[in-house]
Design a protein around this motif. Structure first.
Motif, PDB file in Angstrom:
ATOM      1  N   HIS A   1      49.019  37.683  80.766  1.00  0.00           N
ATOM      2  CA  HIS A   1      48.702  36.314  80.339  1.00  0.00           C
ATOM      3  C   HIS A   1      47.616  35.713  81.239  1.00  0.00           C
ATOM      4  N   ALA A   2      47.832  35.821  82.541  1.00  0.00           N
ATOM      5  CA  ALA A   2      46.925  35.174  83.486  1.00  0.00           C
ATOM      6  C   ALA A   2      45.531  35.793  83.422  1.00  0.00           C
ATOM      7  N   GLU A   3      45.482  37.116  83.301  1.00  0.00           N
ATOM      8  CA  GLU A   3      44.177  37.783  83.246  1.00  0.00           C
ATOM      9  C   GLU A   3      43.427  37.378  81.979  1.00  0.00           C
ATOM     10  N   ALA A   4      44.139  37.389  80.845  1.00  0.00           N
ATOM     11  CA  ALA A   4      43.492  37.006  79.584  1.00  0.00           C
ATOM     12  C   ALA A   4      43.015  35.561  79.643  1.00  0.00           C
ATOM     13  N   ALA A   5      43.846  34.682  80.219  1.00  0.00           N
ATOM     14  CA  ALA A   5      43.476  33.262  80.309  1.00  0.00           C
ATOM     15  C   ALA A   5      42.226  33.089  81.165  1.00  0.00           C
ATOM     16  N   SER A   6      42.177  33.777  82.302  1.00  0.00           N
ATOM     17  CA  SER A   6      41.006  33.664  83.185  1.00  0.00           C
ATOM     18  C   SER A   6      39.750  34.158  82.479  1.00  0.00           C
ATOM     19  N   LEU A   7      39.878  35.262  81.757  1.00  0.00           N
ATOM     20  CA  LEU A   7      38.724  35.814  81.045  1.00  0.00           C
ATOM     21  C   LEU A   7      38.245  34.862  79.953  1.00  0.00           C
ATOM     22  N   ALA A   8      39.185  34.262  79.219  1.00  0.00           N
ATOM     23  CA  ALA A   8      38.795  33.348  78.131  1.00  0.00           C
ATOM     24  C   ALA A   8      38.152  32.087  78.694  1.00  0.00           C
ATOM     25  N   LEU A   9      38.693  31.589  79.810  1.00  0.00           N
ATOM     26  CA  LEU A   9      38.095  30.409  80.443  1.00  0.00           C
ATOM     27  C   LEU A   9      36.682  30.728  80.928  1.00  0.00           C
ATOM     28  N   ALA A  10      36.502  31.896  81.552  1.00  0.00           N
ATOM     29  CA  ALA A  10      35.170  32.286  82.011  1.00  0.00           C
ATOM     30  C   ALA A  10      34.212  32.407  80.831  1.00  0.00           C
ATOM     31  N   ASP A  11      34.723  32.968  79.730  1.00  0.00           N
ATOM     32  CA  ASP A  11      33.902  33.117  78.520  1.00  0.00           C
ATOM     33  C   ASP A  11      33.454  31.752  78.003  1.00  0.00           C
ATOM     34  N   ALA A  12      34.349  30.769  78.132  1.00  0.00           N
ATOM     35  CA  ALA A  12      34.041  29.415  77.655  1.00  0.00           C
ATOM     36  C   ALA A  12      33.222  28.620  78.662  1.00  0.00           C
ATOM     37  N   GLY A  13      33.157  29.094  79.904  1.00  0.00           N
ATOM     38  CA  GLY A  13      32.496  28.306  80.945  1.00  0.00           C
ATOM     39  C   GLY A  13      33.327  27.106  81.356  1.00  0.00           C
TER      40      GLY A  13
ATOM     41  N   GLY B   1      46.736  41.842  76.781  1.00  0.00           N
ATOM     42  CA  GLY B   1      46.807  40.393  76.611  1.00  0.00           C
ATOM     43  C   GLY B   1      45.524  39.883  75.985  1.00  0.00           C
ATOM     44  N   ALA B   2      45.610  38.707  75.387  1.00  0.00           N
ATOM     45  CA  ALA B   2      44.430  38.099  74.772  1.00  0.00           C
ATOM     46  C   ALA B   2      44.562  36.587  74.852  1.00  0.00           C
ATOM     47  N   ALA B   3      43.426  35.921  74.860  1.00  0.00           N
ATOM     48  CA  ALA B   3      43.444  34.459  74.940  1.00  0.00           C
ATOM     49  C   ALA B   3      42.209  33.882  74.268  1.00  0.00           C
ATOM     50  N   LEU B   4      42.364  32.655  73.797  1.00  0.00           N
ATOM     51  CA  LEU B   4      41.255  31.896  73.223  1.00  0.00           C
ATOM     52  C   LEU B   4      41.314  30.477  73.768  1.00  0.00           C
ATOM     53  N   VAL B   5      40.166  29.826  73.791  1.00  0.00           N
ATOM     54  CA  VAL B   5      40.144  28.397  74.072  1.00  0.00           C
ATOM     55  C   VAL B   5      39.647  27.701  72.816  1.00  0.00           C
ATOM     56  N   VAL B   6      40.471  26.781  72.315  1.00  0.00           N
ATOM     57  CA  VAL B   6      40.110  25.986  71.140  1.00  0.00           C
ATOM     58  C   VAL B   6      39.794  24.578  71.632  1.00  0.00           C
ATOM     59  N   SER B   7      38.599  24.105  71.300  1.00  0.00           N
ATOM     60  CA  SER B   7      38.113  22.847  71.878  1.00  0.00           C
ATOM     61  C   SER B   7      37.689  21.883  70.784  1.00  0.00           C
ATOM     62  N   ALA B   8      37.680  20.607  71.132  1.00  0.00           N
ATOM     63  CA  ALA B   8      37.077  19.608  70.251  1.00  0.00           C
ATOM     64  C   ALA B   8      35.560  19.807  70.282  1.00  0.00           C
ATOM     65  N   ALA B   9      34.936  19.703  69.121  1.00  0.00           N
ATOM     66  CA  ALA B   9      33.498  20.009  69.056  1.00  0.00           C
ATOM     67  C   ALA B   9      32.701  19.173  70.045  1.00  0.00           C
ATOM     68  N   GLU B  10      33.075  17.899  70.178  1.00  0.00           N
ATOM     69  CA  GLU B  10      32.271  17.049  71.073  1.00  0.00           C
ATOM     70  C   GLU B  10      32.512  17.408  72.544  1.00  0.00           C
ATOM     71  N   ALA B  11      33.646  18.073  72.819  1.00  0.00           N
ATOM     72  CA  ALA B  11      33.918  18.509  74.192  1.00  0.00           C
ATOM     73  C   ALA B  11      33.329  19.884  74.463  1.00  0.00           C
ATOM     74  N   ALA B  12      32.768  20.487  73.411  1.00  0.00           N
ATOM     75  CA  ALA B  12      32.297  21.878  73.524  1.00  0.00           C
ATOM     76  C   ALA B  12      30.817  21.960  73.824  1.00  0.00           C
ATOM     77  N   ARG B  13      30.167  20.801  74.017  1.00  0.00           N
ATOM     78  CA  ARG B  13      28.710  20.823  74.174  1.00  0.00           C
ATOM     79  C   ARG B  13      28.279  21.608  75.396  1.00  0.00           C
TER      80      ARG B  13
END
Ligand SMILES: [Zn+2]
Lengths: 384, 145
Positions: free
Chosen positions: A27-39, A214-226
Motif C-alpha cells: 500500500h505504502a509503496e503504491a501510494a508513494s509512487l502515485a503521489l510522485a506521479d501526480a507531483g 499494489g496499485a494506487a491512483l490520485v483523483v483530484s478536483a480539476a481546479e486543484a490539478a493545475r
C-alpha cells in the motif's frame, strides 16, 4: 456539476512474487509512487479510500493504512465489492471530489496474496465467498461458480472452449510486450485447451493469477490539478449495478449487471462502445471477459470469441483490450487487481505505454466485477 | 500438514432462524421452499422477507423436488482437502419446477454426462453432524425409483 474529477496520479508496484513485502508495505509503496506521479505530497491528500486484504484483514483498513503511512486525512473509508472495488473506489473518489468534499483523494490497494498465503489457503479463502449454507457445503470454488456461468453461457450463445481460450491468448499476447507482467511467455489456444481442468469447462489457463502487488491512483478536483506533474485524465462517466451476491440467487445465469453498469457510464460520458479506443476489462476468468465484452456491447452475442481468435483484442484490432496483460497474465493481487486495469488505462490515455501503446488512444473504458458477476462498476476515462 | 492428519471438516450448514425449517425438511426427506402470501413467489435461499414484493408474509411448503439442470460443472480442484476424496464431483444448479434454483451434487447417471435441461429429482443424504444436516443431491428422474 462544474467540479470535474480527474486522475492526476497512477502507479503500481512490481508484481508477481515479492518476498519481503507485506500488505501495508505494498500500500505504502503504491501510494508513494502515485503521489510522485501526480507531483503531490502526502500532506496534499484530504481523502483516502482503501479496499480489503486477505493477508492482513482488518475491520478498518483505511485507518490502518493512514496510521501506517503517517497521514491524517479529513476523509478515509474502506470499500469492499470484490473485483469491482478498484473501479468503485475511483467512482467514489470522483463523487467526493465532485461534491466538493475533497480536493485530492488517494485510492490505494495491495496485498501479498502470493507470498503471504499458500495457494491452498488462497483458494480456501476465496471459496468463502460462496453462500455458507446453500453453496459452500457442495464444495464450490470461485472457478467452479464461474464454470457454472460458462456452461450456461456456452449453451445459450454458442461460445466454445476455443472462444474462451482466445481471451487468455489475447491477454498473454499483450503481457509479452510488458516487461512488468508476471507471465510473459506467449501461449496458444491449444496450450489453454491442454492445460488441466480446474472446474469444467475452465482449465488452469482460463484462470487468473495469484500475485503480490499494489496499485494506487490520485483523483483530484480539476481546479486543484493545475499544478499536477502530468496532463490529467478525466473521469468522464461512471456506472454501477448490483444484481445478487450468490450465484444460486442470481436473476439469470447468462445476463448480468455489466450491461446496465456500462450503459450508465457510457450515458454519463455521452459516448458509445464504438467510440472507445482501449478497454481494460476484468478478466478473473476467460469467461468473465467474454461475457463482459458481449454484455457491455463491444461485440454481439456469440461474436467476441471468433473476433478474439482473429485478433480483435490485440493492438491494431477493433478493441485493444487488457493491454497490460490483465489478471490472467499481468497480475492479480486482490483489490489491486482491478486497480491495475485503471492504472493501465491512465497510462494508455497519457501515451505512456511504450511498446504496448494503442496509437492515439483518447477514450478508455474500464470495467470491474465482484462476486460471481454480482457487483459491477464501469468507468469511461478520457484524455484532456 | 502431515500426510496422515485428518481432512478438515466439511463446511456443513449451521441453520439459523431463516433457514432452520429448510434443513428440518431435508432431514425428513422433504424439500421445502418459502411461498409469499401476497405475490405468490417461491424463494430459496430462505429469508425473513419476500425478495420479490417485500411486503408479503412467507409460508413454508413441501415441493416436488423435480427440476431441470440449469448448469453444471465437474470440479477437479476442490476448495479444501475436505472434498478431495470425492473429487472430481459434479456440482449443478437445478431450476426447480416451482421456480427457484438450488445448488447440489449430481449423482448416478445424471453425473455421467450432464446436459442443461436434463430432468432431475432431488434426494437427500442421511442426516449428519451436530445439526443433523441432510444435504440434498440430485439424480436423473428415471433413476429415482
Ligand atoms: Zn412477495
Amino acid at each position: 456539476m462544474s467540479r470535474r474529477a480527474v486522475i492526476t496520479g497512477a502507479a503500481d508496484t512490481a508484481v508477481g512474487e515479492l518476498p519481503g513485502s507485506s500488505c501495508m508495505s505494498l500500500h505504502a509503496e503504491a501510494a508513494s509512487l502515485a503521489l510522485a506521479d501526480a507531483g503531490l505530497r502526502p500532506a496534499d491528500l484530504d481523502g483516502v479510500l482503501c479496499a480489503y486484504s486477505f493477508t492482513e484483514p482488518h475491520l478498518m483498513l483505511a485507518s490502518v493504512f493512514c496510521e501506517y503511512f503517517g497521514i491524517r486525512p479529513a476523509f478515509a473509508a474502506a470499500v469492499q465489492a470484490g473485483g469491482a472495488t478498484g473501479c468503485l473506489m475511483v467512482t467514489q473518489a470522483a463523487a467526493l471530489v465532485e461534491a466538493g468534499l475533497c480536493r485530492h483523494v488517494l485510492v490505494v490497494a495491495g496485498d501479498n496474496r502470493l507470498s503471504g498465503l499458500s495457494r491452498d489457503r488462497a483458494v480456501a479463502a476465496l471459496a468463502e465467498v460462496g453462500h455458507p449454507q446453500f453453496e459452500r457445503p457442495f464444495g464450490v470454488t470461485i472457478p467452479a461458480l464461474y464454470a457454472l456461468v460458462a456452461q450456461a453461457y456456452m449453451h445459450e450463445f454458442g461460445a466454445t472452449p476455443e472462444h474462451l481460450a482466445a481471451m487468455a491468448v489475447a491477454c498473454r499476447t499483450h503481457a509479452a510486450r510488458n516487461p512488468k507482467a508476471q507471465m510473459r511467455v506467449p501461449i496458444t489456444v491449444q496450450d489453454v485447451l491442454s492445460s488441466r481442468f480446474i472446474a469444467e469447462p475452465l482449465r488452469l489457463l482460463d484462470c487468473c493469477l495469484i500475485s503480490d502487488g499494489g496499485a494506487a491512483l490520485v483523483v483530484s478536483a480539476a481546479e486543484a490539478a493545475r499544478d499536477a506533474a502530468k496532463r490529467p485524465v478525466a473521469v468522464l462517466g461512471t456506472g454501477q449495478k448490483t444484481t445478487h451476491e450468490h450465484l444460486v440467487a442470481a436473476p439469470s445465469l447468462t445476463e448480468f449487471g455489466c450491461r446496465d453498469s456500462a450503459a450508465q457510464a457510457f450515458g454519463r460520458a455521452g459516448v458509445s462502445p464504438a467510440d472507445i479506443h482501449v478497454a481494460e476489462i476484468y478478466d478473473s476468468f476467460t469467461v468473465t471477459l467474454l461475457v463482459e465484452l458481449e454484455s457491455i456491447g463491444f461485440f454481439e452475442k456469440g461474436e467476441a470469441g471468433p473476433a478474439a481468435l482473429a485478433g480483435a483484442l490485440d493492438l491494431g484490432g477493433r478493441l485493444p483490450c487488457n493491454t497490460h496483460g490483465g489478471l490472467m497474465s499481468y497480475a492479480h493481487s486482490g483489490a489491486a487487481g482491478g486497480l491495475f486495469h485503471v492504472v493501465e488505462a491512465v497510462r494508455q490515455l497519457r501515451g505512456e505505454a511504450g511498446p504496448r501503446q494503442v496509437p492515439g488512444a483518447e477514450l478508455g473504458f474500464v470495467h470491474g466485477d465482484g462476486g460471481i458477476l454480482s457487483a459491477h462498476c464501469s468507468l469511461v476515462l478520457g484524455r484532456l | 500438514m502431515p500426510a496422515d492428519s485428518p481432512a478438515p471438516a466439511r463446511p456443513l450448514p449451521v441453520p439459523n432462524a431463516d433457514t432452520a425449517p429448510f434443513w428440518e425438511g431435508c432431514a425428513r426427506g422433504e424439500l421445502r421452499l418459502q411461498r409469499c402470501t401476497a405475490c405468490g413467489a417461491a424463494q430459496l435461499p430462505p429469508r425473513a422477507v419476500c425478495a420479490a414484493c417485500h411486503t408479503g408474509s412467507l409460508t413454508w411448503e413441501v415441493v416436488s423436488g423435480r427440476g431441470r439442470i440449469a448448469s453444471h460443472t465437474r470440479v477437479h480442484r476442490p476448495p479444501s482437502t475436505a472434498f478431495k476424496a470425492e473429487a472430481p464431483y459434479v456440482v449443478a444448479l437445478v431450476a426447480l419446477e416451482e421456480g427457484p434454483r438450488i445448488m447440489l451434487h449430481l449423482r448416478g447417471a445424471a453425473a455421467a454426462a450432464p446436459r442443461i435441461g436434463d430432468a432431475v429429482r432431488v434426494r437427500f443424504d442421511p442426516p449428519s453432524g451436530p445439526h443433523g444436516i441432510a444435504l440434498p443431491y440430485a439424480v436423473a428422474t428415471e433413476d429415482s425409483a
